[in-house]
Design an enzyme around this catalytic site. Structure first.
Site, mmCIF file in Angstrom:
data_model
loop_
_atom_site.group_PDB
_atom_site.id
_atom_site.type_symbol
_atom_site.label_atom_id
_atom_site.label_comp_id
_atom_site.label_asym_id
_atom_site.label_seq_id
_atom_site.Cartn_x
_atom_site.Cartn_y
_atom_site.Cartn_z
ATOM 1 N N LYS A 180 0.897 -1.163 0.000
ATOM 2 C CA LYS A 180 0.000 0.000 0.000
ATOM 3 C C LYS A 180 0.927 1.202 0.000
ATOM 4 O O LYS A 180 1.603 1.492 0.988
ATOM 5 C CB LYS A 180 -0.884 -0.029 1.255
ATOM 6 N N GLY A 237 4.158 4.638 10.373
ATOM 7 C CA GLY A 237 3.473 5.914 10.144
ATOM 8 C C GLY A 237 3.017 6.546 11.439
ATOM 9 O O GLY A 237 3.647 6.359 12.486
ATOM 10 N N ARG A 239 0.787 7.604 14.772
ATOM 11 C CA ARG A 239 0.191 6.806 15.838
ATOM 12 C C ARG A 239 -1.304 6.634 15.625
ATOM 13 O O ARG A 239 -1.841 5.546 15.826
ATOM 14 C CB ARG A 239 0.447 7.458 17.202
ATOM 15 N N GLY A 242 -1.894 4.138 12.902
ATOM 16 C CA GLY A 242 -1.391 2.838 13.352
ATOM 17 C C GLY A 242 -2.327 2.185 14.351
ATOM 18 O O GLY A 242 -2.645 0.992 14.237
ATOM 19 N N GLU A 259 5.105 0.633 13.653
ATOM 20 C CA GLU A 259 6.069 1.596 14.152
ATOM 21 C C GLU A 259 5.336 2.909 14.105
ATOM 22 O O GLU A 259 4.959 3.386 13.032
ATOM 23 C CB GLU A 259 7.304 1.602 13.254
ATOM 24 N N CYS A 296 12.184 8.750 12.054
ATOM 25 C CA CYS A 296 11.550 8.143 13.224
ATOM 26 C C CYS A 296 12.502 8.141 14.417
ATOM 27 O O CYS A 296 12.074 7.994 15.542
ATOM 28 C CB CYS A 296 11.067 6.735 12.921
ATOM 29 N N GLU A 388 5.168 13.559 19.374
ATOM 30 C CA GLU A 388 6.109 13.535 18.257
ATOM 31 C C GLU A 388 5.853 14.747 17.360
ATOM 32 O O GLU A 388 4.741 14.943 16.882
ATOM 33 C CB GLU A 388 5.964 12.241 17.447
#
Lengths: 527, 527
Positions: A180, A237, A239, A242, A259, A296, A388
């Site tokens: 994807k 990608g 949070r 995810g 992640e 990251c 982040e």
């Protein structure tokens, strides 16, 4: 309107009843690129799943050497098409062609594929275990369905769902992949898939090993991660996205690896700043602004003691941040979310000391930004301040004493990395020994005296960590052979007749070099 | 009313504000036993968590040899108190003292503890990986919080949360344990915890390594599995209870391992029945009724071809089931759920051919029960008919041809085991080769020519399998060293100064025998 085709079952075909279309944008000019890409509907998804399951079944009888041959040839193919890849990736991401794309990310990508090929040939990765007394034998084997890989925005090559680390690990362990694409660089992903398909065909392998969809509605992504035919999901990608996928995969009992964000705290012990304040400031600046801070493993949180040395360090860092031009961010969304994160930190008491302005001229850009907060201020909102900020931004936390420093470290969430700088002759071992046991449990990779950006593709690497950095603290997405094990099941054979065993579990070592755990010893011998 | 104390932080203490009390019941007499046990409230839970975290922190600096010493001494202690354990377990479970408890389960339990001790001493289990070129080193390490173990009803010793396989794995990998007893045998679990505490104290180890709560309200169990201080959860039991805990742990991002139900399909290929029908009938009967059928690996589904040989096999099996007395079940709840499962199968078209009656006299008992259904009948409700009937019950599915047999296998959910019986001289290899690739993906352990009950504690064992048998197909709960890895995080050390590395990652091999993966080779040498 011309629309780019999706890759399903070895054929580039028109998306069936797509739910919409999109274009990529050049982040440097903020102008849309020409090609239109479809948002696939369940029609494409279902077809891709069917084709992937056929490929998974065919893969079972294909010798590992042949899969390794594909991975090697794919690496060669990528090198052959290097210019095309760099050209399209530059347009779609505005990442510098040199050195980033050409000299760093592309070689890293081909290196990963070749390491995966070597692991595939060697076969030790599957951890064959043989108990001769009980005649029980086991090894890790593929899942029988595709690994769906959701690629991230920031690494168009090395984490590409059609060529990156997850891809290499999934294929080397015997699984087909449904890639994807990240909507930020669909053309780059398409170029990879074109090369892959050509190499698959040239190597007479099932073309369903690599399929590509460009975009999905969030609810379709969720359905896919939970689909009965899926083997596993890998996601890198945000949070938010995810966690949505994680919930779906968890409820369906499907293995899935995430992640999802990391602050990568850096702790500067007093002796290190007394000794080499300026050098550390430079290292922090470089690590924090490299790739416009969109890594990251960017150090997003720096914890240090409040004292004259740390103020000197701060002034030095500030100077470096101020003088450097604002890098280009990957998208409007990246810029928006970055500003949002900074705004939230300010709302929670952090002070912007430089940056946070959008410079004139084209390109998604924000000036490199430093924020600071006192230890007390941080501890007023320890959880909320762990945000982040995906860009050239870092928050410095000034602790009033060692005890408060410990308290701050104790409040950290799970992270990919945690770094401690200390004085070269171990004068900081006192505080180090207190901080390390706490930090160790909060991070996947514990680092001394260097910044966290730069993730070596090493068998000893852990690019993973406790939740919410990832979904499980025992797995790494970088580092071969360990990354392969994510996409496997443990297959035990109890009293199975010799001729029915997979080669890796037969008495004779299939390669003569493969390591197997036989009756308590790791060995390359036959049974 | 006298109430048994819970074990928290090394002290047997009165439960704080318990939510209720319960007694165990002797399944043979259906009479309550004397002792009252508390249902712990959050007061006990919070205290236990605090004590466990202190113990986790202390464990970090305790040498593995000392932990191994505890596990060995605990095994000795269990042998010393063998009679007391057998006596209380017999009362609480009605499992036969001889051979089951004394000669099978108790030796298995001490063997597991000793194997875990050996793994702990050897240290190879932690998969130390060293990349000398990049100076990156990693190994698996403990989670920093307790492993909460929810013990099952059916193995009062070998899967005891205070002495069984999960316990041994959790402690050997450096984690404290909070044992949640199964309410069916609180006294047995208490006896284990008493022995453990005595041995811990004698070995000068933190007493918080083993704590015991007897019972929790379901919602408190759910909160515990999701608690920020918890390291991981291990659960063996019903699917319903397991899924509730899994959801909570998943949402909290906590590692958790579940063994939740399994039908353990047995496929009898035509040649095997032509050759040794009577022998296989005996094996099926024994495996299905052993322990009153209350094994997670009991063969609950038998798939065979409809033909004269399979009818002969059926008659033979029927005779064995009819003549054997009904075993005693563990509880009223077990009996109720067993009857419910059988009733559901009947509702879905299965025919009871023998059993399903409660004999006169005391004890929770149900006659050994055989059901049968045609292939068509099974395929009308393939998912719904996959019901674990926890007792001496099996469903025979008669397929009309090989194709239908394949279709039935294709419809199977994830299971712990899958067995194929075939003719001794490989005459059945045709159908075997078609069935095996499908079955392989549905089960953790693939077996030839023997029944699935009996799970050897072997390094090559997989007592696990795809969902819904467990929550992740890559992990096993039986088999050392692999079972230890469940309760660990991957700890990477990047550029960490030599004196700060854990022993296992220093240049010198700490035991001289530990296997480490150094620069691509499994070796016992120093760096």
């Amino acid at each position: 309107m011309e629309v780019q085709p999706v890759l399903i079952g070895g054929v580039w075909k028109k998306a069936q009843a797509p739910l919409g279309f999109f274009t990529a944008t050049n982040p440097a000019t903020q102008k849309s690129l020409e090609e239109n890409y479809p948002v696939s509907s369940s029609n494409d998804i279902d077809q891709a799943l069917q084709a992937a399951c056929r490929a998974a079944s065919e893969l079972r009888s294909i010798p590992p050497d042949k899969i390794a041959g594909f991975l090697d040839a794919y690496a060669n193919g990528i090198e052959k098409h290097r210019e095309a890849l760099i050209q399209i990736a530059s347009l779609e991401t505005a990442l510098p062609g040199e050195p980033r794309l050409r000299s760093v990310e592309l070689p890293r990508t081909t290196d990963q594929l070749r390491q995966a090929a070597a692991a595939c040939r060697d076969r030790s990765w599957c951890r064959a275990t043989i108990d001769t007394k009980n005649n029980i034998r086991s090894k890790h084997g593929p899942l029988g369905g595709p690994v769906v890989i959701f690629g991230p925005s920031n690494f168009p090559f090395a984490f590409s769902p059609a060529a990156g680390g997850d891809f290499a690990a999934a294929v080397a362990s015997g699984n087909p992949v449904i890639a994807k694409a990240h909507p930020g660089h669909p053309g780059t992903t398409k170029t990879f898939a074109e090369i892959a398909l050509e190499v698959l065909k040239g190597n007479h392998l099932p073309p369903g090993i690599v399929q590509l969809l460009f975009h999905l509605e969030p609810e379709d992504g969720v359905k896919l991660a939970a689909h009965p035919l899926v083997g596993a999901t890998a996601f890198t990608g945000s949070r938010r996205a995810g966690l949505r996928l994680k919930k779906a995969a968890d409820e369906a009992g499907k293995p899935a690896y995430f992640e999802m964000s990391s602050l990568n705290p850096v702790i500067l012990l007093p002796g290190s700043l007394e000794e080499r304040s300026e050098q550390i400031a430079k290292e922090l600046f470089t690590s924090c602004t490299m790739g416009s801070g969109q890594f990251c493993t960017k150090p997003g949180l720096v914890i240090l003691r409040q004292n004259p040395q740390s103020e000197a360090f701060f002034r030095c860092t500030l100077g470096l941040f101020r003088q450097a031009p604002a890098g280009i961010l990957l998208s409007q969304n990246t810029l928006d979310r970055l500003r949002e994160s900074i705004a939230r930190m300010v709302l929670l008491g952090a002070e912007i000391v430089t940056g946070n302005r959008e410079p004139d001229g084209p390109g998604y850009r924000l000036e490199n930004t430093l924020l600071r907060v006192s230890g007390e201020g941080f501890l007023d909102h320890p959880k909320e301040l762990q945000i982040e900020a995906f860009g050239g931004v870092s928050l410095l936390v000034f602790a009033k004493d060692n005890e408060q420093m410990l308290e701050i470290v104790e409040s950290l969430e799970g992270n990919l990395t945690g770094t401690i700088y200390s004085e070269s002759h171990n004068k900081d071992d006192g505080p180090y020994d207190k901080i390390e046991p706490i930090l160790r449990l909060k991070v996947g990779r514990l680092i001394n005296d260097k910044m966290p950006t730069g993730v070596a593709v090493s068998p000893a690497m852990n690019h993973g960590g406790p939740y919410p950095a990832t979904g499980h603290p025992g797995f790494t997405s970088v580092g071969i052979p360990a990354s392969l094990l994510r996409f496997t099941a443990l297959h035990c054979y109890d009293n199975v007749r010799p001729h029915r065993l997979p080669e890796e579990l037969q008495d004779k070592n299939p390669t003569g070099r493969m390591y197997r755990f036989i009756d308590g010893d790791w060995t390359q011998r036959d049974v």
